[in-house]
Motif scaffolding. Structure first.
Motif, PDB file in Angstrom:
ATOM      1  N   UNK A 338       0.828  -1.204   0.000  1.00  0.00           N
ATOM      2  CA  UNK A 338       0.000   0.000   0.000  1.00  0.00           C
ATOM      3  C   UNK A 338       0.866   1.259   0.000  1.00  0.00           C
ATOM      4  N   UNK A 339       2.019   1.198   0.647  1.00  0.00           N
ATOM      5  CA  UNK A 339       2.938   2.338   0.634  1.00  0.00           C
ATOM      6  C   UNK A 339       3.489   2.539  -0.777  1.00  0.00           C
ATOM      7  N   UNK A 340       3.928   1.445  -1.398  1.00  0.00           N
ATOM      8  CA  UNK A 340       4.591   1.524  -2.692  1.00  0.00           C
ATOM      9  C   UNK A 340       3.620   1.848  -3.826  1.00  0.00           C
ATOM     10  N   UNK A 341       2.422   1.311  -3.744  1.00  0.00           N
ATOM     11  CA  UNK A 341       1.504   1.399  -4.880  1.00  0.00           C
ATOM     12  C   UNK A 341       0.304   2.311  -4.673  1.00  0.00           C
ATOM     13  N   UNK A 342       0.012   2.678  -3.426  1.00  0.00           N
ATOM     14  CA  UNK A 342      -1.217   3.436  -3.168  1.00  0.00           C
ATOM     15  C   UNK A 342      -0.990   4.629  -2.251  1.00  0.00           C
ATOM     16  N   UNK A 343       0.257   5.029  -2.102  1.00  0.00           N
ATOM     17  CA  UNK A 343       0.601   6.278  -1.401  1.00  0.00           C
ATOM     18  C   UNK A 343       0.223   6.280   0.078  1.00  0.00           C
ATOM     19  N   UNK A 344       0.149   5.117   0.712  1.00  0.00           N
ATOM     20  CA  UNK A 344      -0.083   5.098   2.153  1.00  0.00           C
ATOM     21  C   UNK A 344       1.121   5.695   2.860  1.00  0.00           C
ATOM     22  N   UNK A 345       0.862   6.507   3.885  1.00  0.00           N
ATOM     23  CA  UNK A 345       1.922   7.142   4.650  1.00  0.00           C
ATOM     24  C   UNK A 345       2.875   6.094   5.221  1.00  0.00           C
ATOM     25  N   UNK A 346       4.165   6.248   4.949  1.00  0.00           N
ATOM     26  CA  UNK A 346       5.153   5.245   5.350  1.00  0.00           C
ATOM     27  C   UNK A 346       5.284   5.145   6.865  1.00  0.00           C
ATOM     28  N   UNK A 347       5.232   6.268   7.566  1.00  0.00           N
ATOM     29  CA  UNK A 347       5.340   6.228   9.022  1.00  0.00           C
ATOM     30  C   UNK A 347       4.155   5.505   9.641  1.00  0.00           C
ATOM     31  N   UNK A 348       2.950   5.740   9.091  1.00  0.00           N
ATOM     32  CA  UNK A 348       1.775   5.038   9.592  1.00  0.00           C
ATOM     33  C   UNK A 348       1.922   3.544   9.362  1.00  0.00           C
ATOM     34  N   UNK A 349       2.358   3.157   8.178  1.00  0.00           N
ATOM     35  CA  UNK A 349       2.476   1.740   7.840  1.00  0.00           C
ATOM     36  C   UNK A 349       3.535   1.028   8.666  1.00  0.00           C
ATOM     37  N   UNK A 350       4.602   1.744   9.029  1.00  0.00           N
ATOM     38  CA  UNK A 350       5.706   1.128   9.765  1.00  0.00           C
ATOM     39  C   UNK A 350       5.532   1.157  11.272  1.00  0.00           C
ATOM     40  N   UNK A 351       4.475   1.822  11.738  1.00  0.00           N
ATOM     41  CA  UNK A 351       4.261   1.927  13.180  1.00  0.00           C
ATOM     42  C   UNK A 351       5.008   3.068  13.819  1.00  0.00           C
TER      43      UNK A 351
END
Length: 399
Positions: A338-351
């Motif tokens: 979702x980070x790579x393909x759908x612009x999800x915030x990286x900090x949110x995704x990584x915790x």
């Protein structure tokens, strides 16, 4: 596989408060908020609802910020006519007063539940639970004609719109497959008053403004809510919209002058809280009404401490829908994807986000259904959930 106890929890739109407020930076992008003052019984007895707002209690609350274009000032020009509102409440009503600058007061429909957005109107949309589901919409014109709707879900998530329709295909009469929402017919409970400074439908005389006072009936608006009453400190998601068409003056064979819509121009949509697009039916982008106390002075707004979790949930929801729209593979439980393909915030995704308590957890029941869990930063017992159909809920766990 989704845990069955989680599914039970997600069907309830429970709101639990966090122990402490998240950091201030977590409220960047926080929407407009209005503190509605709580009326005493004696003050409620003075409310006449004639559109003039002459009751002294209206002077105890401020006018809202002026409405903007629904897309926002950064995208579209500012409205050329001013619109502002005030709000009060008691056990029976959420009172809304709207004042609209208007040199050409115009209204056509006189039959309730007509398609009022096809002429100039004022609209109020209310989501008492903040679920993004089962929210109501009221449209009213300068004649006092109204259209009342219930949205089982936002249109983009499948709706349907439920109302007492008068036009075939206008709306569903009920939504039994979406929670047994029966016919939405609240017009007999809605109290209102209209006042026009000038003349209605009279180009020769014109006008200066039109105003509406509304009593939004609390009991009826909470019919499908997990709440049964308003309590001081509660929050509702709410937005207000003014639909404004460009008019021309034409002369009839009789010599009378009339207003008609200019077919070469699109209507304006002016909102209290802009949604960023020409679509008011995005409840997570609405403003917030805070139910204040009876203190006879302007009360400070207290931001909703659940907003950072709501904001994070919506980010994952939107990323999932971007992902499946791009690749047609259904949803994914891979945060890196979702980070790579759908612009999800990286900090949110990584915790690493400072606003929530850890990584989102995505539960897939199939390629076309998901539930996302996100914990509160300050109270790990508070967990927010969002489904693939945008249903938002909160649960409180025990250790």
């Amino acid at each position: 596989m989704i845990n069955k106890s989680l599914l039970v929890a997600v069907t309830l739109c429970l709101v639990a408060r966090a122990i402490a407020e998240p950091p201030k930076e977590c409220f960047v992008g926080y929407p407009r908020q209005y503190v509605a003052r709580h009326l005493t019984p004696a003050e409620s007895a003075t409310m006449e609802l004639d559109g003039r707002m002459l009751e002294s209690v209206w002077s105890t609350v401020p006018w809202s910020a002026a409405f903007t274009d629904i897309q926002g000032d950064a995208i579209a020009p500012a409205p050329y006519l001013n619109t502002q509102t005030k709000m009060l409440w008691d056990d029976h009503c959420l009172y809304i007063a709207a004042m609209m600058e208007e040199p050409q007061a115009w209204a056509v429909s006189s039959i309730n539940n007509s398609l009022l957005y096809q002429e100039n109107d004022f609209e109020v949309l209310v989501d008492p639970d903040g679920c993004d589901w089962r929210y109501s919409e009221l449209e009213i014109n300068a004649l006092g004609t109204q259209w009342n709707l219930l949205l089982a879900r936002p249109y983009v998530d499948g709706g349907p719109c439920v109302c007492r329709n008068i036009t075939p295909g206008q709306c569903a009469s009920s939504a039994p497959d979406q929670g047994v929402y029966d016919t939405w017919d609240v017009e007999r409970y809605l109290k209102y008053g209209i006042n026009i400074d000038g003349a209605l439908n009279n180009p020769q005389q014109g006008s200066k403004s039109w105003a509406v006072e509304l009593c939004i009936p609390v009991e009826q608006y909470l019919k499908y809510s997990t709440r049964r009453k308003i309590t001081e400190g509660d929050y509702w998601r709410l937005n207000m919209l003014r639909v404004q068409w460009h008019l021309k003056v034409e002369k009839l064979p009789s010599g009378a002058l009339v207003y008609v819509k200019d077919p070469d121009k699109k209507c304006n949509n002016w909102a209290w809280q802009p949604t960023g697009v020409v679509n008011i039916h995005i409840p997570n982008r609405w403003g917030i009404v805070q139910f204040g106390s009876t203190i006879n002075s302007q009360q400070a707004a207290v931001m909703d401490d659940l907003w950072p979790i709501r904001n994070a949930l919506i980010k994952v929801y939107e990323a999932e829908h971007i992902y499946t729209a791009l690749y047609g593979k259904g949803y994914t439980d891979s945060l890196p994807a979702l980070v790579e393909n759908a612009h999800l915030d990286a900090d949110l995704a990584s915790g690493k986000s400072l606003c929530v308590g850890g990584q989102p957890v995505i539960h897939l029941s199939s390629s076309d259904a998901f539930v996302v869990d996100i914990k509160s930063l300050d109270n790990p017992n508070v967990i927010g959930h969002i489904t693939h159909e945008r249903f938002i809920s909160f649960t409180t766990t025990t250790q």
